[in-house]
Design a protein around this motif. Sequence first.
Motif, PDB file in Angstrom:
ATOM      1  N   ASP A   1      -8.534  -3.523 -18.382  1.00 42.75           N
ATOM      2  CA  ASP A   1      -8.856  -2.244 -17.756  1.00 42.75           C
ATOM      3  C   ASP A   1      -9.996  -2.399 -16.758  1.00 42.75           C
ATOM      4  OD1 ASP A   1      -6.976  -0.637 -19.102  1.00 42.75           O
ATOM      5  OD2 ASP A   1      -8.217  -0.731 -20.900  1.00 42.75           O
ATOM      6  N   LEU A   2      -9.891  -1.674 -15.652  1.00 43.37           N
ATOM      7  CA  LEU A   2     -10.921  -1.684 -14.615  1.00 43.37           C
ATOM      8  C   LEU A   2     -11.354  -0.243 -14.337  1.00 43.37           C
ATOM      9  CD1 LEU A   2      -9.167  -4.205 -12.205  1.00 43.37           C
ATOM     10  CD2 LEU A   2     -11.059  -4.710 -13.740  1.00 43.37           C
ATOM     11  N   ASP A   3     -12.166  -0.048 -13.325  1.00 44.23           N
ATOM     12  CA  ASP A   3     -12.626   1.291 -12.967  1.00 44.23           C
ATOM     13  C   ASP A   3     -11.556   2.065 -12.208  1.00 44.23           C
ATOM     14  OD1 ASP A   3     -15.095   0.716 -14.090  1.00 44.23           O
ATOM     15  OD2 ASP A   3     -15.911  -0.060 -12.203  1.00 44.23           O
ATOM     16  N   ASP A   4     -11.710   3.392 -12.169  1.00 43.84           N
ATOM     17  CA  ASP A   4     -10.853   4.282 -11.368  1.00 43.84           C
ATOM     18  C   ASP A   4      -9.377   4.190 -11.747  1.00 43.84           C
ATOM     19  OD1 ASP A   4     -13.073   5.142  -9.860  1.00 43.84           O
ATOM     20  OD2 ASP A   4     -12.899   3.392  -8.548  1.00 43.84           O
ATOM     21  N   GLY A   5      -9.102   3.851 -12.996  1.00 41.47           N
ATOM     22  CA  GLY A   5      -7.720   3.772 -13.438  1.00 41.47           C
ATOM     23  C   GLY A   5      -6.990   2.515 -13.021  1.00 41.47           C
ATOM     24  N   ALA A   6      -7.669   1.625 -12.328  1.00 41.81           N
ATOM     25  CA  ALA A   6      -7.040   0.369 -11.922  1.00 41.81           C
ATOM     26  C   ALA A   6      -6.906  -0.563 -13.125  1.00 41.81           C
ATOM     27  CB  ALA A   6      -7.877  -0.309 -10.840  1.00 41.81           C
ATOM     28  N   PHE A   7      -5.922  -1.421 -13.078  1.00 43.53           N
ATOM     29  CA  PHE A   7      -5.798  -2.424 -14.136  1.00 43.53           C
ATOM     30  C   PHE A   7      -5.032  -3.641 -13.633  1.00 43.53           C
ATOM     31  CE2 PHE A   7      -1.980   0.129 -14.757  1.00 43.53           C
ATOM     32  CZ  PHE A   7      -1.004  -0.817 -15.005  1.00 43.53           C
ATOM     33  N   ILE A   8      -5.182  -4.723 -14.379  1.00 41.19           N
ATOM     34  CA  ILE A   8      -4.511  -5.975 -14.054  1.00 41.19           C
ATOM     35  C   ILE A   8      -3.753  -6.452 -15.275  1.00 41.19           C
ATOM     36  CG2 ILE A   8      -4.840  -8.414 -13.456  1.00 41.19           C
ATOM     37  CD1 ILE A   8      -7.174  -7.635 -11.759  1.00 41.19           C
ATOM     38  N   LEU A   9      -2.556  -6.918 -15.054  1.00 42.79           N
ATOM     39  CA  LEU A   9      -1.768  -7.560 -16.105  1.00 42.79           C
ATOM     40  C   LEU A   9      -1.781  -9.055 -15.840  1.00 42.79           C
ATOM     41  CD1 LEU A   9       1.310  -5.158 -16.189  1.00 42.79           C
ATOM     42  CD2 LEU A   9      -0.712  -5.102 -17.644  1.00 42.79           C
ATOM     43  N   PHE A  10      -2.224  -9.813 -16.820  1.00 43.78           N
ATOM     44  CA  PHE A  10      -2.231 -11.268 -16.710  1.00 43.78           C
ATOM     45  C   PHE A  10      -0.995 -11.811 -17.425  1.00 43.78           C
ATOM     46  CE2 PHE A  10      -6.713 -10.097 -16.392  1.00 43.78           C
ATOM     47  CZ  PHE A  10      -7.060 -10.742 -15.217  1.00 43.78           C
ATOM     48  N   HIS A  11      -0.359 -12.781 -16.796  1.00 43.85           N
ATOM     49  CA  HIS A  11       0.889 -13.329 -17.331  1.00 43.85           C
ATOM     50  C   HIS A  11       0.653 -14.784 -17.730  1.00 43.85           C
ATOM     51  CE1 HIS A  11       2.941  -9.801 -15.494  1.00 43.85           C
ATOM     52  NE2 HIS A  11       1.969  -9.957 -14.616  1.00 43.85           N
TER      53      HIS A  11
ATOM     54  N   ASP B   1       0.851  -1.190   0.000  1.00 43.16           N
ATOM     55  CA  ASP B   1       0.000   0.000   0.000  1.00 43.16           C
ATOM     56  C   ASP B   1       0.885   1.237   0.000  1.00 43.16           C
ATOM     57  OD1 ASP B   1      -2.373  -1.476   0.184  1.00 43.16           O
ATOM     58  OD2 ASP B   1      -2.181  -1.620   2.357  1.00 43.16           O
ATOM     59  N   GLN B   2       0.633   2.161  -0.945  1.00 46.83           N
ATOM     60  CA  GLN B   2       1.382   3.413  -1.002  1.00 46.83           C
ATOM     61  C   GLN B   2       0.478   4.512  -1.546  1.00 46.83           C
ATOM     62  OE1 GLN B   2       5.239   2.771  -3.050  1.00 46.83           O
ATOM     63  NE2 GLN B   2       4.998   0.604  -2.529  1.00 46.83           N
TER      64      GLN B   2
ATOM     65  N   ILE C   1      -3.018  -3.032  -9.869  1.00 49.44           N
ATOM     66  CA  ILE C   1      -2.844  -1.849  -9.034  1.00 49.44           C
ATOM     67  C   ILE C   1      -4.054  -0.949  -9.201  1.00 49.44           C
ATOM     68  CG2 ILE C   1      -1.592  -0.504 -10.795  1.00 49.44           C
ATOM     69  CD1 ILE C   1       0.130   0.582  -8.443  1.00 49.44           C
ATOM     70  N   GLY C   2      -4.439  -0.312  -8.112  1.00 46.34           N
ATOM     71  CA  GLY C   2      -5.568   0.599  -8.161  1.00 46.34           C
ATOM     72  C   GLY C   2      -5.821   1.187  -6.793  1.00 46.34           C
ATOM     73  N   PRO C   3      -6.751   2.125  -6.702  1.00 48.38           N
ATOM     74  CA  PRO C   3      -7.060   2.725  -5.406  1.00 48.38           C
ATOM     75  C   PRO C   3      -7.784   1.746  -4.493  1.00 48.38           C
ATOM     76  CG  PRO C   3      -8.583   3.509  -7.084  1.00 48.38           C
ATOM     77  CD  PRO C   3      -7.552   2.702  -7.799  1.00 48.38           C
ATOM     78  N   GLY C   4      -7.431   1.781  -3.221  1.00 47.60           N
ATOM     79  CA  GLY C   4      -8.117   0.939  -2.244  1.00 47.60           C
ATOM     80  C   GLY C   4      -8.081  -0.531  -2.614  1.00 47.60           C
TER      81      GLY C   4
ATOM     82  N   THR D   1      -3.089   0.392  -3.974  1.00 46.07           N
ATOM     83  CA  THR D   1      -2.782  -0.958  -3.515  1.00 46.07           C
ATOM     84  C   THR D   1      -2.299  -1.786  -4.689  1.00 46.07           C
ATOM     85  OG1 THR D   1      -4.430  -0.881  -1.743  1.00 46.07           O
ATOM     86  CG2 THR D   1      -3.683  -3.048  -2.434  1.00 46.07           C
ATOM     87  N   LEU D   2      -1.127  -2.361  -4.525  1.00 43.47           N
ATOM     88  CA  LEU D   2      -0.554  -3.285  -5.497  1.00 43.47           C
ATOM     89  C   LEU D   2      -0.734  -4.692  -4.973  1.00 43.47           C
ATOM     90  CD1 LEU D   2       1.457  -4.368  -7.700  1.00 43.47           C
ATOM     91  CD2 LEU D   2       3.293  -3.711  -6.156  1.00 43.47           C
ATOM     92  N   GLN D   3      -1.254  -5.575  -5.817  1.00 42.69           N
ATOM     93  CA  GLN D   3      -1.360  -6.984  -5.454  1.00 42.69           C
ATOM     94  C   GLN D   3      -0.855  -7.839  -6.605  1.00 42.69           C
ATOM     95  OE1 GLN D   3      -4.945  -8.548  -3.763  1.00 42.69           O
ATOM     96  NE2 GLN D   3      -5.362  -6.726  -2.545  1.00 42.69           N
ATOM     97  N   ILE D   4      -0.117  -8.880  -6.242  1.00 41.65           N
ATOM     98  CA  ILE D   4       0.407  -9.814  -7.239  1.00 41.65           C
ATOM     99  C   ILE D   4       0.128 -11.225  -6.762  1.00 41.65           C
ATOM    100  CG2 ILE D   4       2.458 -10.672  -8.427  1.00 41.65           C
ATOM    101  CD1 ILE D   4       3.713  -7.925  -8.091  1.00 41.65           C
ATOM    102  N   ALA D   5      -0.494 -12.020  -7.624  1.00 43.41           N
ATOM    103  CA  ALA D   5      -0.682 -13.446  -7.368  1.00 43.41           C
ATOM    104  C   ALA D   5       0.185 -14.212  -8.352  1.00 43.41           C
ATOM    105  CB  ALA D   5      -2.143 -13.839  -7.542  1.00 43.41           C
ATOM    106  N   GLY D   6       0.920 -15.183  -7.847  1.00 43.35           N
ATOM    107  CA  GLY D   6       1.800 -15.960  -8.711  1.00 43.35           C
ATOM    108  C   GLY D   6       3.155 -15.316  -8.873  1.00 43.35           C
ATOM    109  N   LEU D   7       3.938 -15.869  -9.779  1.00 41.31           N
ATOM    110  CA  LEU D   7       5.286 -15.371 -10.066  1.00 41.31           C
ATOM    111  C   LEU D   7       5.269 -14.719 -11.440  1.00 41.31           C
ATOM    112  CD1 LEU D   7       7.380 -18.418  -8.787  1.00 41.31           C
ATOM    113  CD2 LEU D   7       6.777 -16.324  -7.546  1.00 41.31           C
ATOM    114  N   SER D   8       5.285 -13.392 -11.453  1.00 46.93           N
ATOM    115  CA  SER D   8       5.103 -12.677 -12.715  1.00 46.93           C
ATOM    116  C   SER D   8       6.286 -12.821 -13.662  1.00 46.93           C
ATOM    117  CB  SER D   8       4.837 -11.197 -12.443  1.00 46.93           C
ATOM    118  OG  SER D   8       5.914 -10.608 -11.742  1.00 46.93           O
TER     119      SER D   8
END
Length: 410
Positions: A346-356, A324-325, A369-372, A329-336
């Motif tokens: 793309d998600l709401d509020d500028g959040a997004f997810i990168l799938f590997h 958290d900064q 990464i995204g707010p809250g 909030t940054l979250q990572i599942a797995g080994l990127s």
Amino acid sequence: MQAGMVIIGAGECGGRAALALRDLGFDGPVTLVGDEPHLPYERPPLSKEAMISEAPLIIKAIVSDELLAERSIQHIRSIRAVAIDRAAHAVRLSDGSSLAYDKLLLATGSVPRKLPMPGLGGRCVYLRTFNDALAIRAHLSAGNRVAIIGGGFIGLELAAAARKLGAAVTVIEAQPRILMRGVPAEIAEIIHRAHEAEGVSIRAGQGIAAIADDGAEVRVTLADGQQVAADLAVIGIGAVPVTALAAEAGLTIDNGIAVDGTLRTEDPDILAAGDCCSFPLAIYGGRRVRLEAWRNAQEQGALAAKNMLGTNEPHAAVPWFWSDQYGLTLQIAGLSDEGRTIVRRDLDDGAFILFHLAADGRLVAASGIGPGNAVARDIRLAEMLIAKRATPAPEALGSQAVKLKSLLAA
């Protein structure tokens, strides 16, 4: 007399293991040995809440003295384990006493990697313990200058806390960008911009030529000749596993205490868990990894307790990290670093997810990464897909119209 279970290391992993032994019905002796004077406590808050709290003396303990007494768990404080006698099934402690064990768990954790340079004095510090956090907290106030050497999670979380308290902050990172290990460049760039927007100066791609600590201030000379003056320098350049006790007992060391999938060393009566051990990760083809993560310490503490009692359950959890900064909030599942293809959703509020995705189409990681808590639910669903070794279609991952829950059901 039954020797019982001995746990060396009274942190997150060791504390959780001790509690789990009781939860699983073990009624023999349980002894938890720690080299700090405190109760077992959580370390992630040390670079976050402990820095900005109005009451920084508050420690987020895992267990109370009352609960330890209720569970009949002996907690030996401010004492180190100095030797293991495997033949005698005994651990010698720094006060000269010995503990006999039936099963031994090494949850010795990790310590900050030292900066191998001359010139480091009392104003050049590391963060690992609660006492370290208190010492650093005393310097985080308006008018003070803080140099943070290392642009990893701990350094950046400290930078965010220091700015909230009004300190001037410079982050020095030798690599070309911050968060080089395990965080995709797209997400690292967002965090970089967030820090700069808050007034943090980030010097990436800059090695350190020299450090001079004269007791009044620290002067850091960069490779290009520029100097950074600070009232305090916090060094956060990674961590190394605490393995000396295991090595001296003849146990194999391989980027940590080497254990099998059940967290056992080659000695069947000695297990290791948490930051100090490396283990084969089944969902990544048995790749040997060492994880420095809060949830991994929790999960492995509980698993080690089961296997100390004779279960042979393998480690099967998907790695998970968070930070958290500045409200992000940054979250990572797995080994990127396993992924060969990246799909952006793309998600709401500028959040997004990168799938590997791996070469065979398996989803091996998701970074968001995204707010809250904007990405929390989708990261959790992605974690479940990774655990199932799912091979979702890239176009489905990239479409907002396709819910991850539907991919999981499929």
